[in-house]
Write an enzyme that holds these catalytic residues in place. Sequence first.
Site, mmCIF file in Angstrom:
data_model
loop_
_atom_site.group_PDB
_atom_site.id
_atom_site.type_symbol
_atom_site.label_atom_id
_atom_site.label_comp_id
_atom_site.label_asym_id
_atom_site.label_seq_id
_atom_site.Cartn_x
_atom_site.Cartn_y
_atom_site.Cartn_z
ATOM 1 N N ARG A 30 113.611 -46.044 -19.914
ATOM 2 C CA ARG A 30 112.805 -46.976 -19.134
ATOM 3 C C ARG A 30 111.823 -47.739 -20.007
ATOM 4 O O ARG A 30 111.123 -48.606 -19.508
ATOM 5 C CB ARG A 30 112.015 -46.186 -18.130
ATOM 6 C CG ARG A 30 112.673 -46.187 -16.736
ATOM 7 C CD ARG A 30 111.701 -45.753 -15.825
ATOM 8 N NE ARG A 30 111.583 -45.678 -14.497
ATOM 9 C CZ ARG A 30 112.141 -44.856 -13.635
ATOM 10 N NH1 ARG A 30 113.102 -44.079 -13.992
ATOM 11 N NH2 ARG A 30 111.756 -44.837 -12.406
ATOM 12 N N ARG A 38 104.977 -49.427 -9.193
ATOM 13 C CA ARG A 38 106.276 -49.230 -9.862
ATOM 14 C C ARG A 38 106.916 -50.558 -10.262
ATOM 15 O O ARG A 38 107.528 -50.669 -11.318
ATOM 16 C CB ARG A 38 107.228 -48.438 -8.951
ATOM 17 C CG ARG A 38 106.796 -46.986 -8.808
ATOM 18 C CD ARG A 38 107.474 -46.319 -7.641
ATOM 19 N NE ARG A 38 108.877 -46.062 -7.889
ATOM 20 C CZ ARG A 38 109.778 -45.896 -6.921
ATOM 21 N NH1 ARG A 38 109.441 -46.014 -5.655
ATOM 22 N NH2 ARG A 38 111.022 -45.644 -7.219
ATOM 23 N N ARG A 59 113.776 -46.888 2.713
ATOM 24 C CA ARG A 59 114.632 -45.827 2.170
ATOM 25 C C ARG A 59 114.194 -44.448 2.690
ATOM 26 O O ARG A 59 113.010 -44.131 2.726
ATOM 27 C CB ARG A 59 114.538 -45.853 0.641
ATOM 28 C CG ARG A 59 115.360 -44.792 -0.040
ATOM 29 C CD ARG A 59 115.687 -45.161 -1.435
ATOM 30 N NE ARG A 59 114.541 -45.047 -2.338
ATOM 31 C CZ ARG A 59 114.647 -45.224 -3.650
ATOM 32 N NH1 ARG A 59 115.797 -45.553 -4.192
ATOM 33 N NH2 ARG A 59 113.589 -45.125 -4.425
ATOM 34 N N ARG A 99 110.157 -40.833 0.215
ATOM 35 C CA ARG A 99 109.594 -40.409 -1.059
ATOM 36 C C ARG A 99 108.149 -40.882 -1.163
ATOM 37 O O ARG A 99 107.835 -42.001 -0.789
ATOM 38 C CB ARG A 99 110.402 -41.017 -2.221
ATOM 39 C CG ARG A 99 111.577 -40.193 -2.611
ATOM 40 C CD ARG A 99 112.495 -40.906 -3.558
ATOM 41 N NE ARG A 99 111.817 -41.598 -4.648
ATOM 42 C CZ ARG A 99 112.452 -42.100 -5.711
ATOM 43 N NH1 ARG A 99 113.748 -41.965 -5.821
ATOM 44 N NH2 ARG A 99 111.795 -42.745 -6.648
ATOM 45 N N LYS A 104 120.504 -48.139 -7.786
ATOM 46 C CA LYS A 104 121.061 -47.410 -8.946
ATOM 47 C C LYS A 104 121.609 -46.051 -8.510
ATOM 48 O O LYS A 104 122.680 -45.642 -8.926
ATOM 49 C CB LYS A 104 119.992 -47.175 -10.021
ATOM 50 C CG LYS A 104 119.484 -48.422 -10.701
ATOM 51 C CD LYS A 104 118.664 -48.095 -11.940
ATOM 52 C CE LYS A 104 117.409 -47.314 -11.659
ATOM 53 N NZ LYS A 104 116.401 -48.023 -10.862
HETATM 54 P P1 AMP Z 1 113.049 -42.580 -10.203
HETATM 55 O O1 AMP Z 1 113.677 -41.706 -9.178
HETATM 56 O O2 AMP Z 1 113.955 -42.902 -11.336
HETATM 57 O O3 AMP Z 1 112.387 -43.793 -9.620
HETATM 58 O O4 AMP Z 1 111.873 -41.690 -10.856
HETATM 59 C C1 AMP Z 1 110.798 -41.185 -10.081
HETATM 60 C C2 AMP Z 1 109.570 -41.018 -10.967
HETATM 61 O O5 AMP Z 1 109.856 -40.077 -12.040
HETATM 62 C C3 AMP Z 1 109.125 -42.281 -11.685
HETATM 63 O O6 AMP Z 1 108.309 -43.102 -10.858
HETATM 64 C C4 AMP Z 1 108.364 -41.695 -12.848
HETATM 65 O O7 AMP Z 1 107.107 -41.190 -12.467
HETATM 66 C C5 AMP Z 1 109.221 -40.504 -13.234
HETATM 67 N N1 AMP Z 1 110.268 -40.902 -14.208
HETATM 68 C C6 AMP Z 1 111.621 -40.814 -14.032
HETATM 69 N N2 AMP Z 1 112.264 -41.238 -15.126
HETATM 70 C C7 AMP Z 1 111.320 -41.637 -16.006
HETATM 71 C C8 AMP Z 1 111.364 -42.198 -17.309
HETATM 72 N N3 AMP Z 1 112.535 -42.452 -17.916
HETATM 73 N N4 AMP Z 1 110.199 -42.496 -17.916
HETATM 74 C C9 AMP Z 1 109.016 -42.240 -17.327
HETATM 75 N N5 AMP Z 1 108.898 -41.736 -16.083
HETATM 76 C C10 AMP Z 1 110.043 -41.418 -15.425
#
Ligand code: AMP
Length: 253
Positions: A120, A203, A159, A192, A41
Amino acid sequence: MINNCDRSAWIHGGECNCPNRLEPRKKAFRFVLLGAPGVGKGTLAALLSEKLKICQLATGDIFRNLKQLPEEELTPALKTSLEHMLRGELVPDDIVIEVVRDRMKCLNCPAGFILDGFPRTLKQAEALDEMLAELNIELDAVINLEMPIDKIIERLGARRICKICGAVYNLVNRRPKIDGKCDHCGGELYQREDDKPESIRVRMDIYNKLTTPLIEYYSKKGKLLTIDATIEVYGVYNEIKRILDSDGYMPPL
Ligand code: AMP
């Protein structure tokens, strides 16, 4: 890819000085990207952002940035967010929705937006619908990137991200020219916290349980565009252009 957007208003809150806001354009594009962690994404968002001159609004960037803030700047809600994030869990809906609401002017940008990582959950999708209705705007499409699960796990584990410019590499299929260093700025590459195997499993389970229902939600609204994400990102862009851009507003690659 050159990402021209200044996302400080999105990441830190406050005023927007992004050149994309001023760029003359015939059409705003408003996309949501859906897809399990690791399907690409972020890479697609960066390409769309560069080509269409619109900002990539990733909620993950907001929460990751909290790690840089001094303890005294974190409200109790933000501290809770950080703890959830570091465990690989979702941040509670109410907090995420409030964080996005605080940044609603980024949704109202004349350039449009690419939402990456939000919504999400169904509750977040409903909250987004309310915000868009208040702004009197609509999504163009919800792009759902699909990939088999074993491929996703392989990709996430490999990654690496640049500490300085955020460029994304993959030790399997997109290696940096010099090990551990960013090709663009020489910054150090890191893995990360939530890309480590224990967090990846958490996740993926969360995605299947909470985010998969959004596919049906947006499909019923006629907004869903599902694309095979095993093809490389330029192929994905061309596919989006072919399906959505009959008027030719999206530039060719
Ligand atoms: P991502 O980079 O989108 O995978 O986001 C990293 C982390 O941020 C996720 O594993 C969540 O802990 C938090 N996070 C990001 N966006 C959301 C969301 N829309 N709802 C809940 N947690 C989020």
